[in-house]
Design an enzyme around this catalytic site. Structure first.
Site, mmCIF file in Angstrom:
data_model
loop_
_atom_site.group_PDB
_atom_site.id
_atom_site.type_symbol
_atom_site.label_atom_id
_atom_site.label_comp_id
_atom_site.label_asym_id
_atom_site.label_seq_id
_atom_site.Cartn_x
_atom_site.Cartn_y
_atom_site.Cartn_z
ATOM 1 N N HIS A 169 0.822 -1.217 0.000
ATOM 2 C CA HIS A 169 0.000 0.000 0.000
ATOM 3 C C HIS A 169 0.854 1.264 0.000
ATOM 4 C CE1 HIS A 169 0.913 0.936 4.211
ATOM 5 N NE2 HIS A 169 0.739 -0.348 4.485
ATOM 6 N N GLU A 180 -2.547 -7.425 8.005
ATOM 7 C CA GLU A 180 -1.209 -7.267 8.576
ATOM 8 C C GLU A 180 -1.092 -8.010 9.907
ATOM 9 O OE1 GLU A 180 1.645 -7.202 8.067
ATOM 10 O OE2 GLU A 180 2.400 -5.166 7.765
#
Length: 296
Positions: A96, A170
């Protein structure tokens, strides 16, 4: 008695289609008196390049002038599926864009409080432009905001589905999340030291987060490789990207910090029908500093 230097020459020729390579090997020697010069020897070789179709990777996007055509890697690596898959596949992994907690050097983990900065949005736009010539059957992304935002920007205008899956989330770092690194280092000195220096043995809340991450990565690979299609885009976070890359290469959690991936960085893997991986590109970032567009 006079000494004479002579050369022995061997030419090795290959019968592969043009262009082929001829190698000449010269060896100097000395002799006295009577000389017997050797004849030139030619060694001809014939190499079969045929392979079963199931062992081949797609050739349409492979530049053999760069790769040398070394695309067949049967049984060279460990299968991530332990079963045959429907076709060879190409998987593009992308981290990202810059987030608010990235910019503040905070530990993000699985927290959903960090979002893209203006710079992060621009990075996502650059990724979109860089990948515009590549066809993807599907985009898979982490549902956590900073990755979700990045994926939505990149995928805008494409008809294929954008799918969010939990294995791409994550790593969970519990009470460290949200702390600036400098503060975490001071408040949780021993814990933070193990996290940074021995992540495979980092224990928190009765769990080993990095080991859990390796399991999530293996599950994620299976989900991707057993899905229909041949080209996939995956948008996620640095730690799970490390785990995805290492598990594909057969590296254990002790190698967690052996590679780094920038915001907007791209990694590319090719898989044969046995689910064996070959790394094509690691942390590609040319598009972050120029108008570079990757070929389709």
């Amino acid at each position: 008695m006079a000494k004479v230097v002579f050369l022995s020459t061997t030419t090795i020729m290959c019968s592969l289609p043009s262009p082929c390579i001829s190698i000449t090997i010269s060896r100097s020697s000395t002799a006295s008196s009577k000389l017997h010069l050797p004849l030139t020897h030619r060694i001809h070789c014939s190499i079969s390049t045929s392979h079963p179709a199931t062992d081949k990777l797609p050739t349409s996007s492979t530049d053999f002038s760069v790769s040398g055509g070394a695309y067949d890697f049967t049984k060279a690596t460990t299968s991530l599926t332990n079963e045959l898959i429907s076709s060879s596949k190409k998987v593009t992994l992308l981290r990202h864009g810059l987030s608010t907690w990235n910019a503040e050097s905070r530990i993000q983990g699985s927290s959903d409080l960090s979002v893209l900065t203006e710079a992060g949005v621009e990075q996502a736009e650059r990724c979109k432009k860089a990948l515009e010539n590549i066809y993807f059957d599907q985009c898979l992304a982490s549902p956590i905001s900073r990755a979700k935002q990045t994926a939505e920007i990149i995928w805008q205008g494409r008809e294929k589905p954008l799918v969010y899956i939990d294995p791409l989330k994550e790593i969970s770092l519990y009470h460290l999340e949200g702390l600036r690194n400098v503060d975490a280092k001071q408040i949780y000195q021993e814990e933070y030291k193990i996290w940074r220096e021995d992540p495979a043995n980092f224990l928190m809340n009765g769990r080993y987060p990095v080991r859990d991450l390796w399991k999530a990565a293996r599950d994620c690979w299976k989900e991707i490789l057993l899905s229909p299609g041949e080209s996939f885009l995956v948008v996620t976070h640095k730690s799970i990207l490390r785990a995805l890359t290492c598990t594909a290469l057969g590296l254990g959690p002790e190698r967690f910090r052996s590679l780094d991936i920038n915001n907007g960085g791209i990694c590319v893997f090719n898989f044969n029908t046995r689910g064996e991986a070959m790394l094509e590109g690691l942390n590609l970032t040319a598009h972050m500093y120029s108008d570079h567009v990757y070929p389709g």
